[in-house]
Structure formats: C-alpha cells, structure tokens
Write a protein that holds these residues in place. Sequence first.
Motif, short mmCIF file in Angstrom:
data_model
loop_
_atom_site.label_atom_id
_atom_site.label_comp_id
_atom_site.label_asym_id
_atom_site.label_seq_id
_atom_site.Cartn_x
_atom_site.Cartn_y
_atom_site.Cartn_z
N VAL A 192 0.87 -1.18 0.00
CA VAL A 192 0.00 0.00 0.00
C VAL A 192 0.90 1.23 0.00
CG1 VAL A 192 -1.81 1.26 1.22
CG2 VAL A 192 -1.78 -1.25 1.27
N VAL A 193 0.85 2.00 -1.07
CA VAL A 193 1.71 3.18 -1.21
C VAL A 193 0.95 4.40 -0.71
CG1 VAL A 193 3.10 4.56 -2.79
CG2 VAL A 193 2.80 2.11 -3.21
N GLY A 194 1.33 4.89 0.47
CA GLY A 194 0.65 6.03 1.06
C GLY A 194 0.16 5.71 2.46
N CYS A 195 0.24 6.70 3.34
CA CYS A 195 -0.11 6.47 4.74
C CYS A 195 -1.08 7.50 5.29
CB CYS A 195 1.16 6.45 5.60
SG CYS A 195 2.10 8.00 5.54
N SER A 214 1.95 -4.32 3.44
CA SER A 214 3.09 -3.48 3.81
C SER A 214 2.74 -2.06 3.37
CB SER A 214 4.37 -3.94 3.11
OG SER A 214 4.74 -5.24 3.53
N MET A 215 2.87 -1.12 4.28
CA MET A 215 2.46 0.26 3.99
C MET A 215 3.68 1.16 3.87
SD MET A 215 -0.23 2.65 6.08
CE MET A 215 0.77 2.66 7.57
N VAL A 216 3.77 1.87 2.75
CA VAL A 216 4.90 2.78 2.52
C VAL A 216 4.64 4.09 3.26
CG1 VAL A 216 6.20 4.08 0.80
CG2 VAL A 216 5.39 1.77 0.27
N VAL A 217 5.54 4.42 4.18
CA VAL A 217 5.47 5.69 4.91
C VAL A 217 6.71 6.48 4.53
CG1 VAL A 217 5.30 6.80 7.16
CG2 VAL A 217 4.21 4.59 6.79
N VAL A 305 7.05 0.24 5.89
CA VAL A 305 8.31 0.24 5.15
C VAL A 305 8.64 1.65 4.69
CG1 VAL A 305 7.98 -2.14 4.39
CG2 VAL A 305 7.17 -0.27 2.93
N THR A 306 9.90 1.86 4.33
CA THR A 306 10.36 3.18 3.90
C THR A 306 9.96 3.43 2.44
OG1 THR A 306 12.50 2.27 3.25
CG2 THR A 306 12.30 3.09 5.49
N GLY A 307 10.43 4.57 1.91
CA GLY A 307 10.10 4.93 0.54
C GLY A 307 10.63 3.96 -0.49
#
Length: 418
Positions: A192-195, A214-217, A305-307
């Motif tokens: 999931v890209v975006g938090c 997994s969420m990209v923060v 997870v990171t960028g």
Amino acid sequence: MFGLSEQNLSGRRCIWVNGPVIVGVGPSGLAVSACLREQGIPFVVIERADCIASLWQRCTYDRLKLHLPKKFCQLPKLPFPEEYPEYPTKRQFIRYLENYAKKFDIKPQFNESVQSAKYDKTCGVWRVKTVSTTGSFPSETEYICQKLVVATGENAEGVVPEIEGLQEFSGEVIHAKDYKSGEKYTGKKVLVVGCGNSGMEVSLDLSNHNAKPSMVVRSSVHVLPREILGKSTFDLAMMLMKWLPLWLVDKLLLILSWLILGNTQRYGIRRPNLGPLQLKNYHGKTPVLDIGALARIRSGDIKVVTGITRFHQSSVQLINGDILEIDSVVLATGYCSNVPYWLQESELFGKNGFPKRQSPNGWKGKEGLYAAGFTRRGLAGVSADAMKIAQDIGNDCKEELNQKKRKVATHRRCISTF
C-alpha cells in the motif's frame, strides 16, 4: 427547474441559462443547489457521471465510514436522520445525499462532461461547453450564463505517481479509488503506497481479510485517535479552539495522542514539526484518525516500510536497500482537482486547481465565478461555502429585481407626466 432558451447552432445546442450553472453534483453541488432552491433562484447542474456523488458511489471502498461525527458532515437545510450512527457508513451517506437531492428537487444534467468554461468579456457571460458521455455520437452543448459555480471538488481525479519500474511490475496495480474490499487479497502480499487516511484504512481492511499488507510511509504524518475519552477528537479540538490559541490546542492533542497511542515513531511513523491543526490550516494536510490500523502495526500484521526506489517484476526495492516480494500494489496516493483542465481562468484558481486565497476567502472570484468545496475543511467547509455563495447570488438577484422595478416606476411616472 430553470429558465432557459435553446437554439441549434451548427449541430451544437446553445442554451441560455436564467441563473447560475453549477458544475458537479457531489456534496458541494448539492449544497449550493439546495440553498439556491430555498431562495427560488433557478439554476442548472452539470454532471459528467450518471449519478450524484459519483466519487462516493464509484470510487470508495466498502468499509468506509465518515471520519467525523455526523453533526459536522450534514449539508445545509437537512440534518442526518436521528437513527443514523455517530459515524454513518458509506451506504448511509449516499442514501442521505440521494434523499437530499429528492427533497430539494435537484435534477442534474447527467452524462455531460465539461470541456471548457470561459468568460466572454464582450458579451459579459460565461460559455460552458460540454460533450455528452453517452451514445455512439457524442453531442455538444454550450451553456451561456452570467454566474458559474465550480463544485467539482478537491478529489475529482486520483493521483498516480511516476515510480521507476512500476510498468514492469507483473502483478495488479490499482489506485485506492478502485479498491473495494480485501476479500480477494487473502494470503497475498500487498504493498500500500501512502499512509494517509485511505492508506491506513486499506491496510487495516487487507489485514482484516488475512492479507499481508506493507504500507509505505515516506514522509511524516500525524496519527490521532478518532476519539479521546469518549469524545470525537475533532469535536474536542473545536471546543478547545474557542478558548485557546491554535498552537496550544495542538500541544494538548499531541500529549493526549501520545498517552493513548504511544510514540508512533517507534513503529516507523514520524510526526511533522508543525502541529496537526496548524498543518491542516496552512498546508491542507489532514491528520490520520486511527480506527484500528495502529494496533495492527504494533502487532506486526501491517508492516511499515520506507520509501520506494523502484519496482521489479515481482518485487519492490526500498530506499534502505531492502527488496520486498509482493503480489499486488494499491496506490493510496491521494486525489487532485481537475479544474485546470477545463476552466480557462487564472485569478480565482491557481495551477493546482485550488483557489489562490485561503479559506474562508477563496469562495468568490470576479465576473460571477464561485468555488464551492475547496476549503480543505471537508463537508463542514462545503456547507459554509454553499450558504455564502447562495446568499451572494440571492443578493445580486434582489438588486437586479429592484433595478427593474425602479425602471418600471420611472417609466410609469414619465407616461403619467406626459
């Protein structure tokens, strides 16, 4: 519903509207229409979709509920039904909007996509050109009016970022507007890209359906509890702001959030330097209201997870060098205004499709141009804009009527004297 005259010019319908043209029939367009209806002012509403509130009906996930209590989300002239819960569901909100349109006899011109809207200085009118989105042979229509209300909203189009290698990825890639449920993702590894609120809720929904999100923060974000001591966080903030400066309210909210949620940085979620309310007011960035995602992050069911550096065929490479194997991608990367694509005007609206002046001063432009629902204050901002716009248009109508009466009276006196 409206006064008009119609002509056929070179195969294109040309319609004179005796009242404002409203572009968009989401909550903003509905609210303006209802306020105008209450004053007896004729209008035309143009909508590119085939239903009201198409964003809510077509581009939202199934589990969605209003993030704020219903009293902050109701439109002018009609409260939510008493039996509705404090946080109405997506279906309940759509039903409310449909009843709203019925109550105020709002009948939009559906399936008409605005191609351009430009002010004709020579004639002193707006020319709004549309194309029918149905049928084998799309028809063109030009609406001519003296007042134009832009009500297409802040979230008209989904934003799809350019990420290296995304086209090489072999799995499914969708925007959050096309995500409905995590049911089909059971057992799958989903990035999931975006938090923001959407990213958090999609990740929670995936976790509820036994997927492996997994969420990209990538950047900092404020996460606040939806309720504090049984009271809506937003409601509490509004109450405190009556007595305390904004910076101090922010401090109190952050202290209470830390006591309830703990230190979010421990889980990879950094807080911005600016407080949540100041950040919202100055930059339009909405804090996340947690409804359970943070607990899943703590438990490890949602991985932070990171960028992203780039995508590969079945994986993604992160900024810290890690390689993450994934099956699907959900882009919770936000929305944008589509106003710059069709409105040929540069004084009220900026290049980003939002009014240049900050709320509460961005609702009115020149030559009868209005902006409804661009305050970055959600449905509360929608209602405030609608009432101001309708009142302003009503005042102009009254002044025009008074001028006509004065002319008639003067004409009669002249005849009497003669």
